[in-house]
Write a protein that holds these residues in place. Structure first.
Motif, PDB file in Angstrom:
ATOM      1  N   LYS A 135     -62.719  35.689  -0.868  1.00  0.00           N
ATOM      2  CA  LYS A 135     -64.024  35.074  -1.117  1.00  0.00           C
ATOM      3  C   LYS A 135     -64.573  34.491   0.185  1.00  0.00           C
ATOM      4  O   LYS A 135     -63.860  33.802   0.920  1.00  0.00           O
ATOM      5  CB  LYS A 135     -63.893  33.971  -2.170  1.00  0.00           C
ATOM      6  CG  LYS A 135     -65.242  33.470  -2.662  1.00  0.00           C
ATOM      7  CD  LYS A 135     -65.115  32.480  -3.808  1.00  0.00           C
ATOM      8  CE  LYS A 135     -66.475  32.119  -4.361  1.00  0.00           C
ATOM      9  NZ  LYS A 135     -66.376  31.158  -5.460  1.00  0.00           N
ATOM     10  N   LEU A 136     -65.828  34.786   0.466  1.00  0.00           N
ATOM     11  CA  LEU A 136     -66.484  34.270   1.668  1.00  0.00           C
ATOM     12  C   LEU A 136     -67.132  32.920   1.360  1.00  0.00           C
ATOM     13  O   LEU A 136     -67.360  32.593   0.196  1.00  0.00           O
ATOM     14  CB  LEU A 136     -67.558  35.263   2.133  1.00  0.00           C
ATOM     15  CG  LEU A 136     -67.022  36.649   2.525  1.00  0.00           C
ATOM     16  CD1 LEU A 136     -68.171  37.638   2.703  1.00  0.00           C
ATOM     17  CD2 LEU A 136     -66.206  36.558   3.810  1.00  0.00           C
ATOM     18  N   ASN A 137     -67.461  32.165   2.407  1.00  0.00           N
ATOM     19  CA  ASN A 137     -67.991  30.810   2.184  1.00  0.00           C
ATOM     20  C   ASN A 137     -69.388  30.800   1.563  1.00  0.00           C
ATOM     21  O   ASN A 137     -69.902  29.745   1.215  1.00  0.00           O
ATOM     22  CB  ASN A 137     -67.943  29.973   3.479  1.00  0.00           C
ATOM     23  CG  ASN A 137     -68.804  30.552   4.594  1.00  0.00           C
ATOM     24  OD1 ASN A 137     -69.904  31.043   4.339  1.00  0.00           O
ATOM     25  ND2 ASN A 137     -68.313  30.511   5.816  1.00  0.00           N
ATOM     26  N   ASP A 138     -70.012  31.982   1.422  1.00  0.00           N
ATOM     27  CA  ASP A 138     -71.335  32.014   0.767  1.00  0.00           C
ATOM     28  C   ASP A 138     -71.238  32.556  -0.661  1.00  0.00           C
ATOM     29  O   ASP A 138     -72.245  32.862  -1.295  1.00  0.00           O
ATOM     30  CB  ASP A 138     -72.333  32.848   1.589  1.00  0.00           C
ATOM     31  CG  ASP A 138     -71.909  34.314   1.717  1.00  0.00           C
ATOM     32  OD1 ASP A 138     -70.851  34.689   1.155  1.00  0.00           O
ATOM     33  OD2 ASP A 138     -72.632  35.082   2.371  1.00  0.00           O
ATOM     34  N   GLY A 139     -69.992  32.735  -1.144  1.00  0.00           N
ATOM     35  CA  GLY A 139     -69.802  33.171  -2.530  1.00  0.00           C
ATOM     36  C   GLY A 139     -69.613  34.667  -2.711  1.00  0.00           C
ATOM     37  O   GLY A 139     -69.199  35.120  -3.772  1.00  0.00           O
ATOM     38  N   LEU A 198     -78.593  24.361  10.932  1.00  0.00           N
ATOM     39  CA  LEU A 198     -77.909  25.601  10.574  1.00  0.00           C
ATOM     40  C   LEU A 198     -78.036  25.815   9.067  1.00  0.00           C
ATOM     41  O   LEU A 198     -77.671  24.957   8.273  1.00  0.00           O
ATOM     42  CB  LEU A 198     -76.424  25.519  10.959  1.00  0.00           C
ATOM     43  CG  LEU A 198     -75.574  26.754  10.621  1.00  0.00           C
ATOM     44  CD1 LEU A 198     -75.896  27.901  11.572  1.00  0.00           C
ATOM     45  CD2 LEU A 198     -74.094  26.434  10.688  1.00  0.00           C
ATOM     46  N   LYS A 199     -78.574  26.957   8.675  1.00  0.00           N
ATOM     47  CA  LYS A 199     -78.805  27.193   7.250  1.00  0.00           C
ATOM     48  C   LYS A 199     -77.609  27.883   6.601  1.00  0.00           C
ATOM     49  O   LYS A 199     -77.204  27.557   5.498  1.00  0.00           O
ATOM     50  CB  LYS A 199     -80.068  28.041   7.079  1.00  0.00           C
ATOM     51  CG  LYS A 199     -80.569  28.079   5.644  1.00  0.00           C
ATOM     52  CD  LYS A 199     -81.957  28.676   5.556  1.00  0.00           C
ATOM     53  CE  LYS A 199     -82.479  28.627   4.131  1.00  0.00           C
ATOM     54  NZ  LYS A 199     -83.761  29.334   3.996  1.00  0.00           N
ATOM     55  N   TYR A 200     -77.090  28.889   7.291  1.00  0.00           N
ATOM     56  CA  TYR A 200     -75.943  29.629   6.757  1.00  0.00           C
ATOM     57  C   TYR A 200     -74.836  29.679   7.799  1.00  0.00           C
ATOM     58  O   TYR A 200     -75.053  30.162   8.903  1.00  0.00           O
ATOM     59  CB  TYR A 200     -76.343  31.069   6.401  1.00  0.00           C
ATOM     60  CG  TYR A 200     -77.492  31.157   5.429  1.00  0.00           C
ATOM     61  CD1 TYR A 200     -77.369  30.677   4.126  1.00  0.00           C
ATOM     62  CD2 TYR A 200     -78.700  31.734   5.806  1.00  0.00           C
ATOM     63  CE1 TYR A 200     -78.427  30.761   3.231  1.00  0.00           C
ATOM     64  CE2 TYR A 200     -79.764  31.826   4.921  1.00  0.00           C
ATOM     65  CZ  TYR A 200     -79.615  31.330   3.631  1.00  0.00           C
ATOM     66  OH  TYR A 200     -80.662  31.417   2.752  1.00  0.00           O
ATOM     67  N   LYS A 201     -73.688  29.190   7.396  1.00  0.00           N
ATOM     68  CA  LYS A 201     -72.525  29.246   8.274  1.00  0.00           C
ATOM     69  C   LYS A 201     -72.059  30.714   8.335  1.00  0.00           C
ATOM     70  O   LYS A 201     -72.132  31.425   7.329  1.00  0.00           O
ATOM     71  CB  LYS A 201     -71.485  28.357   7.592  1.00  0.00           C
ATOM     72  CG  LYS A 201     -70.169  28.224   8.226  1.00  0.00           C
ATOM     73  CD  LYS A 201     -69.542  26.956   7.664  1.00  0.00           C
ATOM     74  CE  LYS A 201     -68.297  27.249   6.885  1.00  0.00           C
ATOM     75  NZ  LYS A 201     -67.539  26.055   6.573  1.00  0.00           N
ATOM     76  N   PRO A 202     -71.591  31.189   9.508  1.00  0.00           N
ATOM     77  CA  PRO A 202     -71.074  32.560   9.530  1.00  0.00           C
ATOM     78  C   PRO A 202     -69.898  32.702   8.545  1.00  0.00           C
ATOM     79  O   PRO A 202     -69.082  31.783   8.433  1.00  0.00           O
ATOM     80  CB  PRO A 202     -70.597  32.763  10.973  1.00  0.00           C
ATOM     81  CG  PRO A 202     -70.663  31.446  11.641  1.00  0.00           C
ATOM     82  CD  PRO A 202     -71.488  30.522  10.821  1.00  0.00           C
ATOM     83  N   VAL A 203     -69.845  33.830   7.840  1.00  0.00           N
ATOM     84  CA  VAL A 203     -68.778  33.992   6.844  1.00  0.00           C
ATOM     85  C   VAL A 203     -67.503  34.507   7.490  1.00  0.00           C
ATOM     86  O   VAL A 203     -66.409  34.347   6.951  1.00  0.00           O
ATOM     87  CB  VAL A 203     -69.192  34.969   5.716  1.00  0.00           C
ATOM     88  CG1 VAL A 203     -70.374  34.430   4.932  1.00  0.00           C
ATOM     89  CG2 VAL A 203     -69.479  36.375   6.244  1.00  0.00           C
ATOM     90  N   CYS A 204     -67.645  35.158   8.673  1.00  0.00           N
ATOM     91  CA  CYS A 204     -66.454  35.733   9.289  1.00  0.00           C
ATOM     92  C   CYS A 204     -66.608  35.757  10.801  1.00  0.00           C
ATOM     93  O   CYS A 204     -67.708  35.608  11.336  1.00  0.00           O
ATOM     94  CB  CYS A 204     -66.236  37.166   8.782  1.00  0.00           C
ATOM     95  SG  CYS A 204     -67.481  38.317   9.421  1.00  0.00           S
ATOM     96  N   ASN A 205     -65.473  35.944  11.457  1.00  0.00           N
ATOM     97  CA  ASN A 205     -65.447  36.174  12.898  1.00  0.00           C
ATOM     98  C   ASN A 205     -64.601  37.425  13.090  1.00  0.00           C
ATOM     99  O   ASN A 205     -63.412  37.431  12.786  1.00  0.00           O
ATOM    100  CB  ASN A 205     -64.816  34.974  13.616  1.00  0.00           C
ATOM    101  CG  ASN A 205     -64.879  35.092  15.142  1.00  0.00           C
ATOM    102  OD1 ASN A 205     -65.630  35.905  15.682  1.00  0.00           O
ATOM    103  ND2 ASN A 205     -64.090  34.285  15.829  1.00  0.00           N
ATOM    104  N   GLN A 206     -65.241  38.516  13.525  1.00  0.00           N
ATOM    105  CA  GLN A 206     -64.512  39.776  13.700  1.00  0.00           C
ATOM    106  C   GLN A 206     -64.010  39.850  15.137  1.00  0.00           C
ATOM    107  O   GLN A 206     -64.797  39.846  16.076  1.00  0.00           O
ATOM    108  CB  GLN A 206     -65.447  40.962  13.380  1.00  0.00           C
ATOM    109  CG  GLN A 206     -64.688  42.272  13.302  1.00  0.00           C
ATOM    110  CD  GLN A 206     -65.579  43.481  13.052  1.00  0.00           C
ATOM    111  OE1 GLN A 206     -65.713  44.343  13.919  1.00  0.00           O
ATOM    112  NE2 GLN A 206     -66.180  43.552  11.871  1.00  0.00           N
ATOM    113  N   VAL A 207     -62.686  39.887  15.286  1.00  0.00           N
ATOM    114  CA  VAL A 207     -62.083  39.859  16.625  1.00  0.00           C
ATOM    115  C   VAL A 207     -60.935  40.864  16.704  1.00  0.00           C
ATOM    116  O   VAL A 207     -60.387  41.282  15.682  1.00  0.00           O
ATOM    117  CB  VAL A 207     -61.529  38.454  16.977  1.00  0.00           C
ATOM    118  CG1 VAL A 207     -62.633  37.412  17.032  1.00  0.00           C
ATOM    119  CG2 VAL A 207     -60.448  38.011  15.990  1.00  0.00           C
ATOM    120  N   GLU A 208     -60.576  41.218  17.918  1.00  0.00           N
ATOM    121  CA  GLU A 208     -59.371  42.039  18.099  1.00  0.00           C
ATOM    122  C   GLU A 208     -58.163  41.231  17.634  1.00  0.00           C
ATOM    123  O   GLU A 208     -57.993  40.077  18.038  1.00  0.00           O
ATOM    124  CB  GLU A 208     -59.211  42.432  19.572  1.00  0.00           C
ATOM    125  CG  GLU A 208     -57.965  43.253  19.808  1.00  0.00           C
ATOM    126  CD  GLU A 208     -57.789  43.722  21.260  1.00  0.00           C
ATOM    127  OE1 GLU A 208     -56.657  44.091  21.613  1.00  0.00           O
ATOM    128  OE2 GLU A 208     -58.779  43.720  22.029  1.00  0.00           O
TER     129      GLU A 208
END
Length: 297
Positions: free
Chosen positions: A9-13, A156-166
């Motif tokens: 589940k992501l932080n935006d539901g 900030l209206k929407y926090k990023p739901v993910c951080n895509q990294v190596e």
């Protein structure tokens, strides 16, 4: 929910499937192969497809998804599709047109996740979310300081739901993972199987992850492949893993990640492989104030 389609589940539901298909391929690979691989992946049970404007395969990937929808294999809402805003469209007024261009190529009404590679253009992205063109907003290659910069942004209206990294056993990102978890941001691992020998991006002298003897021994123990051990490792840490393959046998094989579990001792051995080997160093960005890899995490 079907075991194959385990989600986080992501932080935006919204929900993101924990295993995704990476669709990037070097320029010399025909784009038609992306279409074929996407179809094979959906047939095999993949529901999370990761692409980007810069991969130049959105038309083919979109066609594959639409053909599976038309064939009744999946509905649009079953597919979690990610695209990314490339660096040439960071000016706020270029963001929505860039997203609309991607949607046109894909022939889709919305993308599930739109990722930015740099800490700018967030306001414009928020407007795209409000307009329903994108369900969730994420970031890529951000270090802790850059994430904090965004999280502390006034208004900030929407926090990023993910951080895509190596992220893989040679670069396990444990500190960044802990930080992301503490902020309810999902870590998405690209190059989760180390990296293909892509001469454009990868130093050819770097060690080959899947040849690692520890991965090999665990693969033997569990009667699986080293790739499956590397993917399972991520899932058990709460990381969403992208497995990039255009090979039918391997695409199907990667789905077995849900069929076994690593013990805590296995996980400890894999944690011990970390050696901060980064395959994708984005050297063109070194020296830029926002170059993300010069800090510890």
């Amino acid at each position: 929910m079907d075991l194959k389609h385990q989600c986080v589940k992501l932080n935006d539901g919204h929900f993101i499937p924990v295993l995704g298909l990476g669709t990037y391929a070097p320029e010399e690979v025909p784009k038609s192969e992306a279409e074929e691989a996407t179809k094979l992946a959906i047939d095999a049970g993949f529901r999370h497809i990761d692409s980007a404007y810069v991969y130049q395969n959105e038309e083919e990937v979109g066609r594959a998804i639409r053909s599976k929808i038309a064939g009744g294999i999946v509905k649009r809402e079953d597919i979690f599709f990610t695209s990314k805003l490339w660096a040439t469209f960071l000016r706020p007024e270029l963001v929505r047109p860039a997203l609309e261009k991607s949607l046109k190529k894909l022939q889709l009404d919305y993308v599930d996740l739109y990722i930015i590679h740099f800490p700018v253009a967030l306001k414009a992205l928020e407007k795209c979310k409000d307009a329903g063109l994108v369900k969730s907003i994420g970031v890529s290659n951000f270090n802790r300081r850059q994430l904090e910069m965004i999280l502390n942004k006034p208004g900030l209206k929407y926090k990023p739901v993910c951080n895509q990294v190596e992220c893989h056993p040679y670069l396990n990102q444990s500190k960044l993972l802990d930080f992301c978890k503490s902020k309810d941001i999902v870590l998405v691992a690209y190059s989760a199987l180390g990296s293909s020998r892509n001469k454009k991006w990868v130093d050819q002298s770097s060690p080959v992850l899947l040849d690692d003897p520890v991965l090999g021994a665990l693969a033997k123990k569990h009667k699986r492949t080293p790739a499956l051990i590397a993917l399972r490792y991520q899932l058990q840490r709460g990381v969403v893993a992208l497995a990039k393959s255009y090979n039918e046998k391997r695409i199907k094989e990667n789905m077995q990640v849900f069929e076994f579990q690593l013990t805590s001792e296995d996980m400890r051995l894999l944690d011990g492989l970390n050696r901060n080997v980064r395959y994708i160093t984005a050297e063109f960005g070194i020296g830029h104030p926002n170059y993300p890899f010069s800090e510890e995490y």
